[in-house]
Structure formats: structure tokens, C-alpha cells
Design a protein around this motif. Structure first.
Motif, PDB file in Angstrom:
ATOM      1  N   GLY A  54     -42.813  63.250  21.194  1.00 57.69           N
ATOM      2  CA  GLY A  54     -43.850  62.421  21.796  1.00 57.69           C
ATOM      3  C   GLY A  54     -45.088  62.288  20.935  1.00 57.69           C
ATOM      4  O   GLY A  54     -45.728  61.230  20.921  1.00 57.69           O
ATOM      5  N   HIS A  55     -45.458  63.354  20.213  1.00 57.93           N
ATOM      6  CA  HIS A  55     -46.656  63.309  19.362  1.00 57.93           C
ATOM      7  C   HIS A  55     -46.268  62.962  17.927  1.00 57.93           C
ATOM      8  O   HIS A  55     -45.111  63.131  17.509  1.00 57.93           O
ATOM      9  N   ASN A  56     -47.282  62.514  17.169  1.00 58.63           N
ATOM     10  CA  ASN A  56     -47.052  62.214  15.759  1.00 58.63           C
ATOM     11  C   ASN A  56     -48.005  62.961  14.832  1.00 58.63           C
ATOM     12  O   ASN A  56     -47.976  62.760  13.611  1.00 58.63           O
ATOM     13  N   ARG A  57     -48.847  63.837  15.409  1.00 55.06           N
ATOM     14  CA  ARG A  57     -49.704  64.710  14.605  1.00 55.06           C
ATOM     15  C   ARG A  57     -49.698  66.096  15.250  1.00 55.06           C
ATOM     16  O   ARG A  57     -49.017  66.317  16.237  1.00 55.06           O
ATOM     17  N   ARG A  58     -50.466  67.021  14.708  1.00 59.44           N
ATOM     18  CA  ARG A  58     -50.354  68.417  15.140  1.00 59.44           C
ATOM     19  C   ARG A  58     -50.675  68.580  16.623  1.00 59.44           C
ATOM     20  O   ARG A  58     -51.531  67.881  17.179  1.00 59.44           O
ATOM     21  N   VAL A  59     -49.980  69.511  17.253  1.00 55.76           N
ATOM     22  CA  VAL A  59     -50.191  69.827  18.667  1.00 55.76           C
ATOM     23  C   VAL A  59     -51.117  71.037  18.719  1.00 55.76           C
ATOM     24  O   VAL A  59     -50.707  72.171  18.417  1.00 55.76           O
ATOM     25  N   ALA A  60     -52.372  70.824  19.118  1.00 55.15           N
ATOM     26  CA  ALA A  60     -53.386  71.876  19.043  1.00 55.15           C
ATOM     27  C   ALA A  60     -53.491  72.703  20.313  1.00 55.15           C
ATOM     28  O   ALA A  60     -53.986  73.833  20.277  1.00 55.15           O
ATOM     29  N   THR A  61     -53.026  72.160  21.451  1.00 51.14           N
ATOM     30  CA  THR A  61     -53.185  72.897  22.716  1.00 51.14           C
ATOM     31  C   THR A  61     -52.078  72.502  23.681  1.00 51.14           C
ATOM     32  O   THR A  61     -51.659  71.330  23.720  1.00 51.14           O
ATOM     33  N   HIS A  64     -42.876  73.163  36.218  1.00 52.47           N
ATOM     34  CA  HIS A  64     -41.905  72.673  35.241  1.00 52.47           C
ATOM     35  C   HIS A  64     -42.506  71.618  34.314  1.00 52.47           C
ATOM     36  O   HIS A  64     -41.788  71.063  33.471  1.00 52.47           O
ATOM     37  N   THR A  65     -43.790  71.366  34.449  1.00 50.24           N
ATOM     38  CA  THR A  65     -44.459  70.377  33.602  1.00 50.24           C
ATOM     39  C   THR A  65     -45.202  71.084  32.482  1.00 50.24           C
ATOM     40  O   THR A  65     -46.009  71.987  32.726  1.00 50.24           O
ATOM     41  N   LEU A  66     -44.905  70.689  31.257  1.00 54.56           N
ATOM     42  CA  LEU A  66     -45.607  71.191  30.080  1.00 54.56           C
ATOM     43  C   LEU A  66     -46.512  70.083  29.562  1.00 54.56           C
ATOM     44  O   LEU A  66     -46.045  68.983  29.239  1.00 54.56           O
ATOM     45  N   THR A  67     -47.806  70.360  29.493  1.00 53.34           N
ATOM     46  CA  THR A  67     -48.788  69.365  29.048  1.00 53.34           C
ATOM     47  C   THR A  67     -49.265  69.732  27.652  1.00 53.34           C
ATOM     48  O   THR A  67     -49.646  70.880  27.401  1.00 53.34           O
ATOM     49  N   SER A  68     -49.268  68.762  26.757  1.00 57.06           N
ATOM     50  CA  SER A  68     -49.648  69.002  25.363  1.00 57.06           C
ATOM     51  C   SER A  68     -50.737  68.027  24.945  1.00 57.06           C
ATOM     52  O   SER A  68     -50.771  66.867  25.370  1.00 57.06           O
ATOM     53  N   GLY A  69     -51.634  68.538  24.088  1.00 59.69           N
ATOM     54  CA  GLY A  69     -52.695  67.716  23.518  1.00 59.69           C
ATOM     55  C   GLY A  69     -52.633  67.769  22.007  1.00 59.69           C
ATOM     56  O   GLY A  69     -52.341  68.819  21.416  1.00 59.69           O
ATOM     57  N   SER A  70     -52.929  66.656  21.368  1.00 64.38           N
ATOM     58  CA  SER A  70     -52.668  66.550  19.931  1.00 64.38           C
ATOM     59  C   SER A  70     -53.841  65.923  19.192  1.00 64.38           C
ATOM     60  O   SER A  70     -54.764  65.360  19.792  1.00 64.38           O
ATOM     61  N   ARG A  71     -53.735  66.032  17.849  1.00 63.25           N
ATOM     62  CA  ARG A  71     -54.709  65.370  16.990  1.00 63.25           C
ATOM     63  C   ARG A  71     -54.526  63.852  17.017  1.00 63.25           C
ATOM     64  O   ARG A  71     -55.415  63.101  16.595  1.00 63.25           O
ATOM     65  N   ASP A  72     -53.387  63.394  17.525  1.00 66.29           N
ATOM     66  CA  ASP A  72     -53.194  61.948  17.658  1.00 66.29           C
ATOM     67  C   ASP A  72     -53.969  61.385  18.852  1.00 66.29           C
ATOM     68  O   ASP A  72     -53.776  60.224  19.221  1.00 66.29           O
ATOM     69  N   ARG A  73     -54.803  62.237  19.504  1.00 63.11           N
ATOM     70  CA  ARG A  73     -55.738  61.856  20.580  1.00 63.11           C
ATOM     71  C   ARG A  73     -55.054  61.589  21.912  1.00 63.11           C
ATOM     72  O   ARG A  73     -55.658  61.039  22.825  1.00 63.11           O
ATOM     73  N   SER A  74     -53.810  61.984  22.065  1.00 57.76           N
ATOM     74  CA  SER A  74     -53.076  61.721  23.296  1.00 57.76           C
ATOM     75  C   SER A  74     -52.768  63.021  24.038  1.00 57.76           C
ATOM     76  O   SER A  74     -52.737  64.116  23.454  1.00 57.76           O
ATOM     77  N   ILE A  75     -52.539  62.874  25.337  1.00 56.11           N
ATOM     78  CA  ILE A  75     -52.090  63.950  26.204  1.00 56.11           C
ATOM     79  C   ILE A  75     -50.759  63.522  26.812  1.00 56.11           C
ATOM     80  O   ILE A  75     -50.648  62.403  27.342  1.00 56.11           O
ATOM     81  N   ILE A  76     -49.759  64.406  26.735  1.00 54.40           N
ATOM     82  CA  ILE A  76     -48.426  64.074  27.233  1.00 54.40           C
ATOM     83  C   ILE A  76     -47.972  65.131  28.238  1.00 54.40           C
ATOM     84  O   ILE A  76     -48.107  66.339  27.975  1.00 54.40           O
ATOM     85  N   ASN A  77     -47.442  64.661  29.363  1.00 51.42           N
ATOM     86  CA  ASN A  77     -46.781  65.537  30.331  1.00 51.42           C
ATOM     87  C   ASN A  77     -45.278  65.487  30.081  1.00 51.42           C
ATOM     88  O   ASN A  77     -44.683  64.411  30.078  1.00 51.42           O
ATOM     89  N   CYS A 105     -45.535  61.255  31.401  1.00 52.97           N
ATOM     90  CA  CYS A 105     -46.873  60.645  31.460  1.00 52.97           C
ATOM     91  C   CYS A 105     -47.495  60.716  30.067  1.00 52.97           C
ATOM     92  O   CYS A 105     -47.399  61.746  29.383  1.00 52.97           O
ATOM     93  N   HIS A 106     -48.119  59.623  29.661  1.00 50.24           N
ATOM     94  CA  HIS A 106     -48.764  59.550  28.346  1.00 50.24           C
ATOM     95  C   HIS A 106     -50.199  59.059  28.551  1.00 50.24           C
ATOM     96  O   HIS A 106     -50.414  57.921  28.969  1.00 50.24           O
ATOM     97  N   LEU A 107     -51.179  59.928  28.276  1.00 49.70           N
ATOM     98  CA  LEU A 107     -52.585  59.603  28.528  1.00 49.70           C
ATOM     99  C   LEU A 107     -53.325  59.399  27.210  1.00 49.70           C
ATOM    100  O   LEU A 107     -53.177  60.200  26.270  1.00 49.70           O
ATOM    101  N   ARG A 108     -54.146  58.364  27.179  1.00 49.49           N
ATOM    102  CA  ARG A 108     -54.992  58.093  26.008  1.00 49.49           C
ATOM    103  C   ARG A 108     -56.409  57.797  26.494  1.00 49.49           C
ATOM    104  O   ARG A 108     -56.703  56.699  26.944  1.00 49.49           O
ATOM    105  N   ALA A 109     -57.242  58.814  26.410  1.00 51.88           N
ATOM    106  CA  ALA A 109     -58.647  58.654  26.798  1.00 51.88           C
ATOM    107  C   ALA A 109     -59.574  59.207  25.719  1.00 51.88           C
ATOM    108  O   ALA A 109     -60.667  58.669  25.494  1.00 51.88           O
TER     109      ALA A 109
END
Length: 479
Positions: A243-250, A256-269, A280-284
Motif C-alpha cells: 500500500g505504501h511507496n515510501r518508508r513506514v515510520a509508525t 484485526h485492523t493494522l494502521t500504518s503511517g508513511s513518509r508518502d503522507r498517507s495513512i492506511i488501514n 481505507c486510504h487516508l490523505r490529509a
């Protein structure tokens, strides 16, 4: 038709018969009508009435309610019976209030358990008076004190000194996972055994990790945008999530939901059970997402970014990509996030070097409750589950005397309890044990330092009052 008592019907028939025989006998009417009058009862106390009222349902007209209320509420004037003299009353009082040895006693006394009562108190009022006296005599003492040093220090070579990464987590299985360079290690705090879970190549090292809530899986994010699930017990890779295209920092879990945040500025469930994992794909955020934390109830998600913004998301509305609140009060990157465990909807956030503030938010109202300027980079926040306190870990600061330390704050006043200045480099991250008694700090000098800072204070049995023992309002502490 309701049934009437037989004697009332009979009485009514007698009255009708008397009126029939002599309808102009006014005296008889007055006597009959005065049978149930309270005035007649008071004026003629020796008069006996054959049917003063129903045997089971009292007649309210026979009651002097004013006198009854006066007798019940007026305690200053004793109710004296003129038929008994003062000597008889004194003898009766002595028999009821004195035992065979002439010592005072009470027939009905509430007493606590013999084990919990520290002195032979006679009644609740005496217990309360004794507690008030003891509380005035006891001087306030400091029950909480910080440890003088670490309880344990472990070497952690090759630890990367990067503020934005989250490379340590303590799971409910009592195993601490930490990424050191190209390797990921597991340290069992019960057996004190250390084992390596895996080793990666130089081009793609771990940048974030988090245990699932049941500690069955360990999620690991990488510099090259990979996100993996590992079975730590079997040392086996379960699956990879895309789902991400740059490093996953958090990363953070919510069931059962794993939420990830990345340097690509997105949040993915990610739904780890589904083949198509992205739900879910969030871009804020306009810059790297460096902080994520689900609330205790799992209905709110907090996300912090390098553009100094803090977003609050509702789990029920995340598919619409509409956030609940956007807080713009920080002046630096928001990495440190922690939800209050004993007050729903309260979130603590910490800002980077240019901000240095700890802020408390009411996410139900969308307002800032309190702000504390620490004048130091806030790298981690952890709530104390045994006391209303929060601990902050700090890094760089323009003031030499307050950098690289741990600070303990009392909630909600945010009064500083104390600080620990044992670190020689900045604190990168904080995590606490499953029982909430021990905290570990990952330090840029290549060490993991353990602190017994969150434990309950020692029990002081002398402070347990007799009244509290009787009412069972206090419980013994965990430790």
C-alpha cells in the motif's frame, strides 16, 4: 365491587337504625360522628373504642400527625410520661445504658470486623470523630517518589538515532521487541533470554514495529515501504502487506485492523484477515506521518505529522476520508501520542524541538485542556495506569540542564512530580510493561534503560482509618 370490612358495615347499619328511630336526636349524631375524631381521642385518653379502625389498614383520622412529627424530629425536649417519677426514669436509664460493672454500653452498636478494627470503637459516629481527629494530627507526607536510578540497563548497539522512527514495543506476552540496525531482537523479561528474529540487507532496515493486542503477531515496517506480519513464537513470516511507496515510520493496532503511517503522507488501514488488505486510504497530512495511536475504546485514531498537525479520526467515518478535528497548535513535528487510560477522550501529544510542548486535548469537545512548555524535544509519552500521572521522554533542548531526561507529571494539574537525568543522549522512544509497573527508554547512546517508576506506593497500614476498614471503602494496593 370492593369488599368492605364487616365491622364497618355493621357500624354503619347501627348508625342508620338510630337515625331512623330518632332522626332529630342531635346528641347521638354528634357522638357517632366523633368516634374517629383525633380531638376526642386526645380529650378522653381513657375512653375505649370498640372499632377504632381496621385491624390491618390503619385509619389516618385516628393519627395525630403533627404530634408524631414533633416527637420524631424534636430531640431537644424528651418525651416524659407523667405516670412515672424521676427516680424510676433514672433507674430505667441505668439499666439500659450501663452493664453489670457500671460501664456504659449500647444495646445496638455497629462494629467493624475484629481484624480490620484497630481500636474498640462503639459506633459509627465515634469512628468518624476519631478519623477527623487523626486526620488533623497526621502531617502530609510524600507517598510518591522517583527511583534514584535504573533497575536494569541493556546494551543496544547499532540503534539508529532517528526521531521519526518507532523501533521498540513491549507486548502483552512480556516480550520486548527492538530493531537494532539490520536486526530485530526479542527480549523476554521473565526468562531474560534474547533471540534474534531476523536479519535484513542494508538497503531495507526496520523503521517501525508494533505487537498485536493479543501479542500473537509482530508487525514490522521498513525503510523501503514494506509492511510485514511475523509470528514471533514460530519465528515465521506470516504475510506481507502492500500500500505504501515510501518508508513506514509508525504503525498501531486496533483489533484485526493494522494502521500504518508513511513518509508518502498517507495513512492506511489493513484488515490482516482479508486477501485485499487495504480497507481505507487516508490523505490529509502534507508531510511524513510520524505518530499514530488508537484510543482505548478503538473508536478514535490520532495521527501526528511532520507538518506540525494533529488529526483526530472516527473509525466509523474513515472511509469518507473526513477527519473529526485538525489541531494546529504545535509548532514542530507531532510524534509522541498517548490516550488517557482513565478518562475517555483525553489525548496527550508532544511536539518536536521547536515546540517542546505537551498538550492535553478533549477530543469530545475539540478543545485544548492544558499546555505545558517543557523547553525540550518531546520524543515519547506514557500514562501511568496506577496513578494519575504521565511520563515524558525528552531529547534536544537549547537549555543544557533539561535535555535528555524523563519527567513525571501529575494529572490533571500537570504539576511536575520530578525528573530523571541519567541519560547521556536523547530519549528516542518509551514503552511500558504489560503490568504497567516498569518503563523502558530507548536511548541514542545505544542503551535500553528500565525504570520502576510507575508502581503503586507501599501500603501504609497506619493511614487506614477504622471507619474506612468498617465500610470497606479501601482496598489493598497491587504491590
Amino acid at each position: 365491587m370492593p369488599a368492605f370490612p364487616f365491622f364497618l358495615v355493621q357500624d354503619f347499619l347501627v348508625l342508620l337504625q338510630g337515625l331512623k328511630e330518632n332522626p332529630f336526636d342531635q346528641n347521638m349524631w354528634e357522638v357517632q360522628s366523633d368516634w374517629y375524631s383525633p380531638t376526642r381521642m386526645n380529650s378522653s385518653p381513657n375512653t375505649q373504642y370498640e372499632f377504632p379502625g381496621d385491624r390491618f389498614i390503619p385509619n389516618r383520622s385516628l393519627m395525630d400527625l403533627d404530634q408524631a412529627q414533633s416527637l420524631l424530629t424534636n430531640r431537644t425536649v424528651p418525651n416524659r410520661n407523667s405516670n412515672f417519677n424521676e427516680a424510676y426514669r433514672q433507674k430505667l436509664q441505668d439499666q439500659l445504658t450501663l452493664d453489670s460493672d457500671g460501664n456504659p454500653f449500647k444495646m445496638l452498636v455497629f462494629r467493624g470486623s475484629p481484624k480490620s478494627s484497630r481500636k474498640p470503637l462503639r459506633c459509627v459516629d465515634e469512628m468518624r470523630r476519631s478519623d477527623e481527629f487523626d486526620s488533623n494530627m497526621i502531617k502530609p507526607t510524600q507517598l510518591r517518589s522517583l527511583p534514584k536510578g535504573e533497575s536494569r540497563v541493556l546494551d543496544a548497539p547499532n540503534m539508529r538515532n532517528d526521531f521519526y522512527m518507532n523501533i521498540m514495543d513491549w507486548g502483552k506476552n512480556n516480550v520486548l521487541a527492538v530493531a537494532l540496525g539490520l536486526d530485530l531482537y526479542l527480549w523476554n523479561s521473565e526468562t531474560v533470554n534474547v533471540r534474534k528474529l531476523f536479519h535484513v540487507n542494508e538497503n531495507d532496515h526496520p523503521t517501525s514495529l508494533a505487537w498485536s493486542q493479543d501479542a500473537k503477531y509482530l508487525a514490522v515496517g521498513y525503510k523501503g515501504s514494506k509492511l510485514q506480519l511475523w509470528d514471533a513464537e514460530a519465528s515465521k513470516l506470516v504475510r506481507s502487506l502492500k500500500g505504501h511507496n515510501r518508508r513506514v515510520a509508525t504503525i498501531t493496532w486496533n483489533g484485526h485492523t493494522l494502521t500504518s503511517g508513511s513518509r508518502d503522507r498517507s495513512i492506511i488501514n489493513h484488515d490482516v484477515r482479508a486477501r485485499n488488505n487495504v480497507t481505507c486510504h487516508l490523505r490529509a497530512h502534507s508531510q511524513e506521518v510520524c505518530g499514530l495511536k488508537w484510543s482505548e475504546t478503538g473508536n478514535l485514531l490520532a495521527s501526528g505529522g511532520n507538518e506540525n498537525l494533529l488529526y483526530i479520526w472516527e473509525s466509523s467515518r474513515m472511509n469518507s476520508s473526513k477527519y473529526l478535528y485538525c489541531f494546529k497548535d504545535h509548532c514542530a513535528a507531532v510524534k509522541a501520542l498517548a490516550w488517557c487510560p482513565y478518562q475517555s477522550g483525553v489525548l496527550a501529544s508532544g511536539g518536536g524541538t521547536e515546540d517542546g510542548c505537551i498538550k492535553l486535548w478533549n477530543t469530545q469537545m475539540g478543545t485544548c485542556i492544558n499546555t505545558i512548555d517543557t523547553n525540550s524535544q518531546v520524543c515519547g509519552l506514557e500514562w501511568n495506569r496506577h496513578h494519575k500521572e504521565i511520563l515524558s521522554g525528552h531529547g534536544y533542548s537549547p537549555r543544557e540542564q533539561i535535555k535528555n531526561q524523563l519527567c513525571l507529571w501529575r494529572y490533571p494539574s500537570m504539576e511536575k512530580v520530578g525528573n530523571l537525568k541519567r541519560h547521556t543522549s536523547r530519549v528516542l522512544q518509551l514503552s511500558q510493561s504489560p503490568d504497567g509497573l516498569t518503563l523502558v527508554s530507548a536511548v541514542a547512546d545505544g542503551t535500553l534503560r528500565f525504570w520502576n517508576i510507575f508502581g503503586p506506593p507501599c501500603a501504609d497500614n497506619s493511614r487506614l482509618s477504622a471507619l474506612d476498614s468498617f465500610l470497606s471503602n479501601k482496598t489493598s494496593p497491587i504491590r
